[in-house]
Design a protein around this motif. Structure first.
Motif, PDB file in Angstrom:
ATOM      1  N   ALA A  19     -24.634   0.530  49.752  1.00 56.77           N
ATOM      2  CA  ALA A  19     -24.796  -0.408  48.634  1.00 56.77           C
ATOM      3  C   ALA A  19     -23.490  -1.140  48.363  1.00 56.77           C
ATOM      4  O   ALA A  19     -22.405  -0.657  48.699  1.00 56.77           O
ATOM      5  CB  ALA A  19     -25.245   0.344  47.379  1.00 56.77           C
ATOM      6  N   VAL A  20     -23.619  -2.304  47.770  1.00 55.70           N
ATOM      7  CA  VAL A  20     -22.445  -3.112  47.386  1.00 55.70           C
ATOM      8  C   VAL A  20     -22.551  -3.465  45.917  1.00 55.70           C
ATOM      9  O   VAL A  20     -23.632  -3.829  45.427  1.00 55.70           O
ATOM     10  CB  VAL A  20     -22.348  -4.394  48.251  1.00 55.70           C
ATOM     11  N   PHE A  21     -21.413  -3.375  45.223  1.00 53.82           N
ATOM     12  CA  PHE A  21     -21.311  -3.737  43.807  1.00 53.82           C
ATOM     13  C   PHE A  21     -20.350  -4.913  43.702  1.00 53.82           C
ATOM     14  O   PHE A  21     -19.183  -4.824  44.095  1.00 53.82           O
ATOM     15  CB  PHE A  21     -20.768  -2.541  43.009  1.00 53.82           C
ATOM     16  N   VAL A  49     -26.316  -3.644  54.612  1.00 54.21           N
ATOM     17  CA  VAL A  49     -26.387  -3.147  53.240  1.00 54.21           C
ATOM     18  C   VAL A  49     -27.836  -3.156  52.768  1.00 54.21           C
ATOM     19  O   VAL A  49     -28.563  -4.123  52.982  1.00 54.21           O
ATOM     20  CB  VAL A  49     -25.503  -4.010  52.308  1.00 54.21           C
ATOM     21  N   GLU A  50     -28.251  -2.074  52.117  1.00 51.09           N
ATOM     22  CA  GLU A  50     -29.639  -1.955  51.667  1.00 51.09           C
ATOM     23  C   GLU A  50     -29.822  -2.263  50.186  1.00 51.09           C
ATOM     24  O   GLU A  50     -30.917  -2.617  49.754  1.00 51.09           O
ATOM     25  CB  GLU A  50     -30.156  -0.544  51.965  1.00 51.09           C
ATOM     26  N   VAL A  51     -28.741  -2.115  49.416  1.00 49.93           N
ATOM     27  CA  VAL A  51     -28.812  -2.357  47.978  1.00 49.93           C
ATOM     28  C   VAL A  51     -27.624  -3.198  47.544  1.00 49.93           C
ATOM     29  O   VAL A  51     -26.481  -2.897  47.900  1.00 49.93           O
ATOM     30  CB  VAL A  51     -28.818  -1.028  47.187  1.00 49.93           C
ATOM     31  N   LEU A  52     -27.893  -4.256  46.772  1.00 43.01           N
ATOM     32  CA  LEU A  52     -26.828  -5.108  46.239  1.00 43.01           C
ATOM     33  C   LEU A  52     -26.928  -5.143  44.725  1.00 43.01           C
ATOM     34  O   LEU A  52     -27.975  -5.497  44.172  1.00 43.01           O
ATOM     35  CB  LEU A  52     -26.945  -6.528  46.801  1.00 43.01           C
ATOM     36  N   LEU A  53     -25.852  -4.744  44.067  1.00 42.05           N
ATOM     37  CA  LEU A  53     -25.747  -4.890  42.619  1.00 42.05           C
ATOM     38  C   LEU A  53     -24.918  -6.130  42.346  1.00 42.05           C
ATOM     39  O   LEU A  53     -23.694  -6.133  42.500  1.00 42.05           O
ATOM     40  CB  LEU A  53     -25.095  -3.651  41.994  1.00 42.05           C
ATOM     41  N   MET A  54     -25.593  -7.229  41.998  1.00 39.85           N
ATOM     42  CA  MET A  54     -24.932  -8.493  41.673  1.00 39.85           C
ATOM     43  C   MET A  54     -24.919  -8.590  40.153  1.00 39.85           C
ATOM     44  O   MET A  54     -25.831  -9.109  39.523  1.00 39.85           O
ATOM     45  CB  MET A  54     -25.696  -9.672  42.288  1.00 39.85           C
ATOM     46  N   VAL A  55     -23.849  -8.072  39.557  1.00 42.15           N
ATOM     47  CA  VAL A  55     -23.800  -7.830  38.114  1.00 42.15           C
ATOM     48  C   VAL A  55     -23.137  -9.001  37.379  1.00 42.15           C
ATOM     49  O   VAL A  55     -22.060  -9.448  37.779  1.00 42.15           O
ATOM     50  CB  VAL A  55     -23.031  -6.528  37.828  1.00 42.15           C
ATOM     51  N   PRO A  56     -23.748  -9.501  36.306  1.00 45.01           N
ATOM     52  CA  PRO A  56     -23.105 -10.551  35.503  1.00 45.01           C
ATOM     53  C   PRO A  56     -21.790 -10.046  34.923  1.00 45.01           C
ATOM     54  O   PRO A  56     -21.736  -8.939  34.381  1.00 45.01           O
ATOM     55  CB  PRO A  56     -24.125 -10.829  34.397  1.00 45.01           C
ATOM     56  N   HIS A  80     -25.114 -12.776  54.122  1.00 47.11           N
ATOM     57  CA  HIS A  80     -24.085 -12.157  54.961  1.00 47.11           C
ATOM     58  C   HIS A  80     -24.034 -10.646  54.738  1.00 47.11           C
ATOM     59  O   HIS A  80     -23.938  -9.866  55.686  1.00 47.11           O
ATOM     60  CB  HIS A  80     -22.711 -12.765  54.652  1.00 47.11           C
ATOM     61  N   ILE A  81     -24.086 -10.234  53.482  1.00 44.06           N
ATOM     62  CA  ILE A  81     -24.000  -8.813  53.156  1.00 44.06           C
ATOM     63  C   ILE A  81     -25.205  -8.064  53.714  1.00 44.06           C
ATOM     64  O   ILE A  81     -25.070  -6.977  54.290  1.00 44.06           O
ATOM     65  CB  ILE A  81     -23.871  -8.620  51.630  1.00 44.06           C
ATOM     66  N   GLU A  82     -26.387  -8.634  53.573  1.00 43.62           N
ATOM     67  CA  GLU A  82     -27.593  -7.981  54.091  1.00 43.62           C
ATOM     68  C   GLU A  82     -27.541  -7.863  55.606  1.00 43.62           C
ATOM     69  O   GLU A  82     -27.936  -6.843  56.186  1.00 43.62           O
ATOM     70  CB  GLU A  82     -28.832  -8.760  53.663  1.00 43.62           C
ATOM     71  N   LYS A 114     -32.547  -4.655  48.573  1.00 49.83           N
ATOM     72  CA  LYS A 114     -32.930  -4.634  47.166  1.00 49.83           C
ATOM     73  C   LYS A 114     -31.760  -5.144  46.329  1.00 49.83           C
ATOM     74  O   LYS A 114     -30.628  -4.703  46.492  1.00 49.83           O
ATOM     75  CB  LYS A 114     -33.290  -3.201  46.760  1.00 49.83           C
ATOM     76  N   ILE A 115     -32.046  -6.089  45.415  1.00 52.95           N
ATOM     77  CA  ILE A 115     -30.991  -6.685  44.600  1.00 52.95           C
ATOM     78  C   ILE A 115     -31.222  -6.343  43.127  1.00 52.95           C
ATOM     79  O   ILE A 115     -32.330  -6.522  42.609  1.00 52.95           O
ATOM     80  CB  ILE A 115     -30.938  -8.216  44.787  1.00 52.95           C
ATOM     81  N   TYR A 116     -30.165  -5.852  42.476  1.00 54.58           N
ATOM     82  CA  TYR A 116     -30.208  -5.530  41.053  1.00 54.58           C
ATOM     83  C   TYR A 116     -29.208  -6.420  40.309  1.00 54.58           C
ATOM     84  O   TYR A 116     -28.122  -6.695  40.819  1.00 54.58           O
ATOM     85  CB  TYR A 116     -29.825  -4.064  40.809  1.00 54.58           C
ATOM     86  N   SER A 117     -29.577  -6.814  39.105  1.00 58.98           N
ATOM     87  CA  SER A 117     -28.671  -7.634  38.292  1.00 58.98           C
ATOM     88  C   SER A 117     -28.029  -6.821  37.167  1.00 58.98           C
ATOM     89  O   SER A 117     -27.244  -7.359  36.388  1.00 58.98           O
ATOM     90  CB  SER A 117     -29.420  -8.824  37.693  1.00 58.98           C
ATOM     91  N   LYS A 118     -28.362  -5.530  37.082  1.00 61.67           N
ATOM     92  CA  LYS A 118     -27.710  -4.677  36.086  1.00 61.67           C
ATOM     93  C   LYS A 118     -27.540  -3.269  36.640  1.00 61.67           C
ATOM     94  O   LYS A 118     -28.290  -2.833  37.521  1.00 61.67           O
ATOM     95  CB  LYS A 118     -28.495  -4.659  34.784  1.00 61.67           C
ATOM     96  N   TRP A 119     -26.552  -2.576  36.121  1.00 65.05           N
ATOM     97  CA  TRP A 119     -26.238  -1.241  36.603  1.00 65.05           C
ATOM     98  C   TRP A 119     -26.845  -0.147  35.732  1.00 65.05           C
ATOM     99  O   TRP A 119     -26.948   1.007  36.138  1.00 65.05           O
ATOM    100  CB  TRP A 119     -24.728  -1.049  36.680  1.00 65.05           C
ATOM    101  N   GLN A 120     -27.269  -0.503  34.516  1.00 69.19           N
ATOM    102  CA  GLN A 120     -27.855   0.488  33.625  1.00 69.19           C
ATOM    103  C   GLN A 120     -29.176   1.010  34.196  1.00 69.19           C
ATOM    104  O   GLN A 120     -30.011   0.242  34.657  1.00 69.19           O
ATOM    105  CB  GLN A 120     -28.096  -0.103  32.232  1.00 69.19           C
ATOM    106  N   GLY A 121     -29.356   2.323  34.167  1.00 65.81           N
ATOM    107  CA  GLY A 121     -30.600   2.922  34.612  1.00 65.81           C
ATOM    108  C   GLY A 121     -30.797   2.967  36.109  1.00 65.81           C
ATOM    109  O   GLY A 121     -31.896   3.215  36.593  1.00 65.81           O
TER     110      GLY A 121
END
Length: 311
Positions: free
Chosen positions: A50-52, A86-93, A80-82, A2-9
Motif C-alpha cells: 500500500a501507498v500513503f 501497489v494494491e491499495v492507495l491512500l490518497m488523503v486530503p 504509475h503507482i498501480e 483500491k483507492i481510499y480518500s481517508k485513513w479513518q476506519g
C-alpha cells in the motif's frame, strides 16, 4: 488498485499492510525503488502493498506561493503507482488539522490505531508530522512499541546525482528532457484532449494538434522537441512546440504537435505527447515563409535522428 480518500476506519480491511509513505511527485526512479521494496516485502510476509500520500501537495496548503508545479497529474500518479504492483492507495486530503499532528500522534493515531500497519517503508529523507519534525529514525525508535517493521530506502544515485523531484524539475526548466528521463524512468509527457487552435499550422502546411497547458503541472521549457505521440493504441513520430508562437505575436503558452505521416482529424481526441529530445529554442521569424523553411529543416533533422535510435 483500491483507492481510499481517508485513513479513518481502514484497520482490518486488508491483511498485513506494508505501507510506503511519501509525496511520490513524478514517481521517479527513487520512488520506484521504494515501491519495488515495499511490494517485495509485502509478498514476503503475504501482506498487502500500500501507498500513503497526500492530495493536494502539502506545500499547496502550508505555503501555496512556493508550491512547486507537479510532475504528474493525480490520475497519472495513480496509474504509475498501480503499474508497480501497489494494491491499495491512500490518497488523503491534506489540511491544516492534519499538518498540526505531532509525529508521535501520527504514528499512534494514524499508523497504529487507524491503519494497523504491519510494516512501513520510507525514503531516507522522509519527514512527517507538525513542521516535518518526524523522521525515519523516530519511526524506527517507536516500531517496537507499536509492533511494525521499518525499512528505510537510501538515496538512489545515478552518475553521482541523488535522484529527486527538484533535480528533475530543474532539468525540465532548461529543456533537458533526455536527462530528466534518466532520473524519471520514463520520458516527460503531456496528455489531454486536443483543442481547437487558431488553424495556422494547417495554413502553413503543417497541421498541429493543440493541448492546453495545465498550470499545476510542469512542462519542459519553451522550444521545439522531437516527440512520440500515443493515440488510440498507436504511436507516431512528431514535432512538438512548447511556447507562445512569437512569430505571430502569441501570448498564451501552449503545446502544439505536428504528427509525421499522419492525416486524421484529432479535435476532441485524447493524445499523449512524450518529449524525447530538444531540437532548438523557440524563436520569432521575420515572416511565415521563414518559419515554414525552418519547420522543414526541423523535420529533416528529426527524421535523421529517429533513424539513428530505436526507442
Amino acid at each position: 488498485m483500491k483507492i481510499y480518500s481517508k485513513w479513518q476506519g481502514f484497520k482490518g480491511k486488508h491483511k498485513k499492510v506494508v505501507l510506503g509513505m511519501g509525496n511520490f511527485d513524478g514517481v521517479h526512479i527513487g520512488h520506484q525503488k521504494l515501491i519495488y521494496e515495499l511490494v517485495a516485502l509485502a509478498k514476503d510476509v503475504d501482506g498487502t502493498p500500500a501507498v500513503f500520500t497526500f492530495s493536494p501537495h502539502p506545500m499547496a496548503v502550508l505555503n501555496p506561493g512556493n508550491c512547486p508545479p507537479q510532475l504528474l497529474s493525480e490520475a497519472s500518479k495513480q496509474e504509475h503507482i498501480e503499474r508497480l504492483g501497489v494494491e491499495v492507495l491512500l490518497m488523503v486530503p491534506f489540511n491544516l488539522e492534519f499538518a498540526g499532528l505531532k509525529p508521535e500522534e501520527f504514528i499512534e493515531d494514524v499508523l497504529f490505531n487507524e491503519l494497523g500497519v504491519y510494516g512501513v517503508v520510507v525514503g531516507y529523507n522522509y519527514t512527517f508530522g507538525c513542521r516535518g519534525s518526524g523522521t525515519p529514525e523516530l519511526l524506527e525508535k517507536l516500531s517496537s512499541r507499536y509492533g511494525y517493521m521499518v525499512k528505510v530506502i537510501p538515496p538512489v544515485v545515478i552518475d553521482g546525482q541523488a535522484v529527486s523531484s527538484t533535480l528533475i524539475r530543474n532539468l525540465l526548466l532548461r529543456g533537458d528532457v533526455g536527462l530528466a528521463a534518466k532520473y524519471l524512468g520514463y520520458y516527460p509527457f503531456a496528455e489531454g484532449e486536443v483543442i481547437v487552435g487558431d488553424g495556422r499550422g494547417s495554413l502553413l502546411g503543417f497541421p498541429t494538434a493543440n493541448l492546453e497547458i495545465n498550470q499545476n503541472l510542469l512542462v519542459p521549457a519553451n522550444g521545439v522537441y522531437m516527440a512520440k505521440v500515443a493515440y488510440e493504441g498507436e504511436t507516431y513520430l512528431g514535432m512538438a512546440n512548447i511556447g507562445t508562437k512569437p512569430t505571430f505575436q502569441g501570448k498564451k503558452r501552449n503545446i502544439e504537435v505536428h504528427l509525421l505521416d499522419f492525416c486524421e482529424e484529432l479535435y476532441g481526441k485524447r493524445i499523449k505527447v512524450s518529449f524525447r529530445r530538444k531540437i532548438r529554442e523557440e524563436k520569432r521569424f521575420s515572416s511565415p515563409s521563414d518559419l515554414i523553411e525552418q519547420i522543414k529543416l526541423d523535420i529533416i533533422k528529426a527524421r535523421s535522428e529517429w533513424s539513428k535510435v530505436r526507442e
